[in-house]
Each structure stands twice: as structure tokens, then as C-alpha cells.
Scaffold this active site. Structure first.
Site, PDB file in Angstrom:
ATOM      1  N   SER A 211       3.378  -4.348  -5.264  1.00  0.00           N
ATOM      2  CA  SER A 211       2.440  -4.775  -6.308  1.00  0.00           C
ATOM      3  C   SER A 211       2.102  -3.585  -7.204  1.00  0.00           C
ATOM      4  O   SER A 211       1.668  -2.540  -6.716  1.00  0.00           O
ATOM      5  CB  SER A 211       1.171  -5.302  -5.632  1.00  0.00           C
ATOM      6  OG  SER A 211       0.190  -5.577  -6.602  1.00  0.00           O
TER       7      SER A 211
ATOM      8  N   CYS B 290     -15.105 -10.485   4.524  1.00  0.00           N
ATOM      9  CA  CYS B 290     -15.576 -10.757   5.889  1.00  0.00           C
ATOM     10  C   CYS B 290     -15.287 -12.220   6.226  1.00  0.00           C
ATOM     11  O   CYS B 290     -15.134 -13.042   5.349  1.00  0.00           O
ATOM     12  CB  CYS B 290     -17.074 -10.569   5.971  1.00  0.00           C
ATOM     13  SG  CYS B 290     -17.614  -9.020   5.270  1.00  0.00           S
TER      14      CYS B 290
ATOM     15  N   THR C  16       8.828 -17.213 -18.229  1.00  0.00           N
ATOM     16  CA  THR C  16       9.121 -16.131 -19.181  1.00  0.00           C
ATOM     17  C   THR C  16       8.631 -14.810 -18.612  1.00  0.00           C
ATOM     18  O   THR C  16       7.503 -14.710 -18.122  1.00  0.00           O
ATOM     19  CB  THR C  16       8.436 -16.428 -20.536  1.00  0.00           C
ATOM     20  OG1 THR C  16       8.936 -17.671 -21.001  1.00  0.00           O
ATOM     21  CG2 THR C  16       8.713 -15.336 -21.555  1.00  0.00           C
TER      22      THR C  16
ATOM     23  N   GLN D 222       0.815  -1.225   0.000  1.00  0.00           N
ATOM     24  CA  GLN D 222       0.000   0.000   0.000  1.00  0.00           C
ATOM     25  C   GLN D 222       0.846   1.272   0.000  1.00  0.00           C
ATOM     26  O   GLN D 222       0.301   2.367  -0.140  1.00  0.00           O
ATOM     27  CB  GLN D 222      -0.943   0.008   1.215  1.00  0.00           C
ATOM     28  CG  GLN D 222      -2.032  -1.043   1.170  1.00  0.00           C
ATOM     29  CD  GLN D 222      -3.094  -0.763   0.100  1.00  0.00           C
ATOM     30  OE1 GLN D 222      -3.269   0.359  -0.370  1.00  0.00           O
ATOM     31  NE2 GLN D 222      -3.826  -1.803  -0.293  1.00  0.00           N
TER      32      GLN D 222
HETATM   33  N1  PLP Z   1      -0.696  -6.983   0.651  1.00  0.00           N
HETATM   34  C1  PLP Z   1      -1.482  -5.906   0.839  1.00  0.00           C
HETATM   35  C2  PLP Z   1      -1.255  -5.014   2.026  1.00  0.00           C
HETATM   36  C3  PLP Z   1      -2.514  -5.625  -0.060  1.00  0.00           C
HETATM   37  O1  PLP Z   1      -3.292  -4.561   0.130  1.00  0.00           O
HETATM   38  C4  PLP Z   1      -2.696  -6.505  -1.174  1.00  0.00           C
HETATM   39  C5  PLP Z   1      -3.817  -6.282  -2.112  1.00  0.00           C
HETATM   40  O2  PLP Z   1      -4.906  -5.930  -1.730  1.00  0.00           O
HETATM   41  C6  PLP Z   1      -1.826  -7.596  -1.324  1.00  0.00           C
HETATM   42  C7  PLP Z   1      -0.848  -7.806  -0.379  1.00  0.00           C
HETATM   43  C8  PLP Z   1      -1.960  -8.534  -2.481  1.00  0.00           C
HETATM   44  O3  PLP Z   1      -1.399  -7.956  -3.647  1.00  0.00           O
HETATM   45  P1  PLP Z   1      -1.766  -8.526  -5.095  1.00  0.00           P
HETATM   46  O4  PLP Z   1      -3.158  -8.090  -5.400  1.00  0.00           O
HETATM   47  O5  PLP Z   1      -0.763  -7.888  -6.012  1.00  0.00           O
HETATM   48  O6  PLP Z   1      -1.589 -10.001  -5.040  1.00  0.00           O
END
Ligand code: PLP
Length: 378
Positions: free
Chosen positions: A200, A325, A238, A180
Site C-alpha cells: 500500500s 478496539c 481506469t 508495513q
Molecule cells: N495490512 C496492514 C498490515 C496494514 O497495516 C494496513 C493499513 O493499516 C492494511 C493492510 C490496509 O491497507 P490500506 O490502508 O491501503 O487499505
């Protein structure tokens, strides 16, 4: 597409237009497999090299410390599963927090099934993991500590530098899920002194299905994904060339504009909160201390978060209730439970997450519609 107001930027973000433009040639023209030796592959091979350097620069790392993955979930799985299998004097303990993303929590649960010992530490009521609490939880058996850099539901930014120091003083590795944060607030891996960091692209206006793991030089993880020799023998498959390039451009653009974006988003946030405060709705804003710009977790007294979400959706407004949830306490997420919020408020929780593309008009509209809905349901 009907007109929508998108206020769920912590879930995903719109692709940066420069990233899209940079990706396109690598899908349509320079579509070569970068592992091939002929000259046609040179362009994609060089583009990956450049992307790796751009990303490393953005977080204060060296290019060889960046490993491309399919996103945050894979990076988290890789870091935890393979760090625990490193030999470290027979230690088999993991410390993490109760309010991590499920990419960490469910990974730890799978490792617990294999016999590893997991210690969960709670944030305080403000949503902060206190270094003192970490000190109390850490022990001789602790091999890895994983604490997220900022929580995805309430946005609280954790004292990662101090937590990493405690881990190191106790001979443990430190991983942070910074999904985040990257591209939104300054992140310098050297200053934080973390051993591993997950990111990410789709959270910072890059494409979906691509991310990276920062692995500090000297921390040798075995691969999670086996196969070819890509990523310096660390992550087979790849390369997702276009997405890697899109991720680098999106991150560079966000980093270059970071302070401008933060100011804009914080102003939007102020406008939104002042509208709520001017109304008579009974709510709490969750989290204390430093919070990610634009991440606003709100709990309304006597309301149902899911109902609020659906009513906003009918008005063309996208927000979220946080994470999925659980079956037992249907309307209260594990994060809200972790900060021990009074149940009357906890059930009425929604997350509004503003991004660089949101406008004042949108924010005023969200506040107006939300206030009307809450007042109607009170
Ligand atoms: N970690 C956190 C704090 C996230 O907010 C998210 C996605 O919501 C993820 C991991 C997972 O990332 P990704 O969607 O790239 O797998």
C-alpha cells in the site's frame, strides 16, 4: 495547521515531495485515459509502464507480476478470495494468524461463512509465528497460507521465507501482507519465494488509495473487480495514473535511501527508549526478535492506552493505540491479546511509530510529555 508532532507513521505517512511533483502533470496536463489509442494517451500509458518497472525492480519482481489496486485492503481481499477459488484437488483450507490486519481477518471470516475452513495460528509471546507452529497447523486440506511480513501494531518481522517453504512443501500457496514493510526494510520476492504479496503506497510516503498485488508468474488469479480490460484483464477500472506514478517515485526514493533511513530511525528509537528507561515509569516494550525500525509498542502498567493517546493529542502529539478496539474487551486489541500480555499492562498500550521525517527534538518531546502524563496518572 497547529504545530503537531506526528508519530503515527504506521497508520500513514507524509507524501514524498518528488512523488507529488511527478503526479501533478498527470492531474493537470497529461490527464488522458491511458486506454485510449490517440497519441495524447501515450504519455500516461508510458508513465504507467515505467512505474510498473520501477516498482518491480524495488522488490525483485518482473513488471508483469505487478498489478495495481486501490491499496492494501483490496490486495489482501483479492489474494485470499481468488486464490481459494482456484482448483486445487478440492482443498478448501486457509491458514492465517490471529494477529493479522482486519483486511485479512475479516476476509477469512467472510470465507468461513461461505463454508471454507480457516485455521488460525497464534504468535508466541514475542509476536513471532514460529515455523514449528505452522507445521503443526498445516494439513492436506490447506490451500493457502497467509501470514503478514511484519505486524502493524507491534512491528515484529515474521520468518516469511521459512513459512513460505513449509506452505510449498505441503502443496499450498503462500501470501504475505507486506504493507508495513515495503519501502522500509529490504523485500525480495524471489528470495522470500512468496506467491502473492500485498502493498500500500500511503505507508511508504506515496499517495492514499493506491497499492499493488505482486502475483508470481504462473499464479493465475481471476479478477476481484470486473469491468474493462485494464491490468492485463486482471483488475478493471481506469487506472489511477497520477497515484500509480506517485507510488513508484515514493517507493524508489524510500528504497534508494533505505539504509540511511533505517540508521536515522533506529537512532531516534534508541534516544526515545533511553529517555523512558531513565524515568521511573513501569512499562513493557512489546515484541521480540527483529522489529520494524521505529515501530514501538509500549504497554504501561495500570494505564489506559486510549486516555494516554488523548492526553498526548492535547499536547499536539499523534500516536495510536494500535488497531480499532473490539466490543468485548474494549481497551485490548486482538494483537495484544494474541501475545497474551498481562491485562494490567495490555490495557495501557500505545503505538509510537517513527518515520524518516521525525527529528531528535520531536522524539525527546514525545518522551518528556509521555513520561509526565504517565507519572501524573500513576
Ligand atoms: N495490512 C496492514 C498490515 C496494514 O497495516 C494496513 C493499513 O493499516 C492494511 C493492510 C490496509 O491497507 P490500506 O490502508 O491501503 O487499505
Amino acid at each position: 495547521m497547529k504545530n503537531i508532532i506526528y508519530a503515527d507513521n504506521a497508520a500513514t505517512t507524509k507524501l514524498d515531495i518528488d512523488a507529488f511533483r511527478a503526479m501533478k502533470p498527470f492531474l493537470l496536463e497529461d490527464f488522458s485515459n491511458p486506454s485510449q489509442v490517440y497519441s495524447f494517451s501515450r504519455s500516461s500509458k508510458n508513465a504507467i509502464k515505467t512505474a510498473r518497472s520501477i516498482i518491480a525492480d524495488c522488490i525483485g519482481a518482473s513488471p508483469e507480476e505487478i498489478y495495481f489496486t486501490s491499496g492494501g485492503t483490496e490486495s489482501d481481499n483479492w489474494a485470499i478470495k481468488k486464490a481459494i477459488s482456484l482448483k486445487n484437488g478440492g482443498k478448501n483450507g486457509i491458514i492465517t494468524s490471529t494477529f493479522e490486519h482486519h483486511a485479512i481477518l475479516n476476509t477469512c471470516e467472510a470465507l468461513a461463512d461461505e463454508g471454507h475452513s480457516i485455521t488460525y495460528i497464534n504468535p508466541d509471546k514475542n509476536g513471532i509465528i514460529k515455523p514449528r507452529t505452522m507445521k503443526d497447523g498445516i494439513g492436506l486440506q490447506t490451500h493457502i497460507v497467509s501470514v503478514m511480513m511484519a505486524n502493524n501494531e507491534i512491528g515484529t518481522i515474521q520468518p516469511v521465507e521459512e513459512l513460505a517453504q513449509i506452505a510449498h512443501e505441503n502443496g499450498a500457496l503462500f501470501h504475505t501482507d507486506a504493507v508495513q514493510c515495503i519501502g522500509h526494510i529490504p523485500v525480495d520476492v524471489k528470495k522470500l519465494n512468496v506467491d502473492m504479496l500485498s502493498a500500500s503506497a500511503h505507508k511508504f510516503n506515496g499517495p492514499k488509495g493506491i497499492g499493488f498485488l505482486y502475483l508470481k508468474n504462473g499464479v493465475e488469479l481471476s479478477p476481484l473487480i470486473h469491468g474493462g480490460s485494464q491490468e492485463n484483464m486482471h483488475r478493471a477500472g481506469t487506472e489511477n495514473v497520477a497515484s500509480i506514478i506517485g507510488m513508484a517515485i515514493a517507493l524508489k526514493n524510500n528504497n534508494d535511501d533505505m539504509y540511511k533511513n533505517i540508521i536515522h530511525i533506529k537512532e531516534l528509537e534508541k534516544c526515545f527508549i533511553s529517555k523512558l528507561n531513565d524515568s521511573n515509569v513501569d512499562y513493557i516494550r512489546n515484541g521480540g526478535g527483529d522489529i520494524l525500525p521505529g515501530l514501538i509498542s509500549l504497554s504501561f502498567n495500570g494505564q489506559d492506552g486510549e486516555a494516554l493517546l488523548h492526553m498526548l493529542d492535547l499536547q499536539g502529539i499523534c500516536v495510536s493505540t494500535g488497531s480499532a478496539c473490539d466490543g468485548v474487551n474494549k481497551n485490548i486489541s486482538h494483537v495484544i491479546k494474541a501475545i497474551s500480555l498481562n491485562e494490567e499492562y495490555a490495557k495501557g498500550t500505545i503505538r509510537v511509530s517513527l518515520g524518516k521525517n521525525n527529528t531528535y527534538d520531536e522524539v525527546k518531546e514525545i518522551a518528556k510529555k509521555l513520561i509526565t502524563i504517565v507519572q501524573y496518572r500513576t
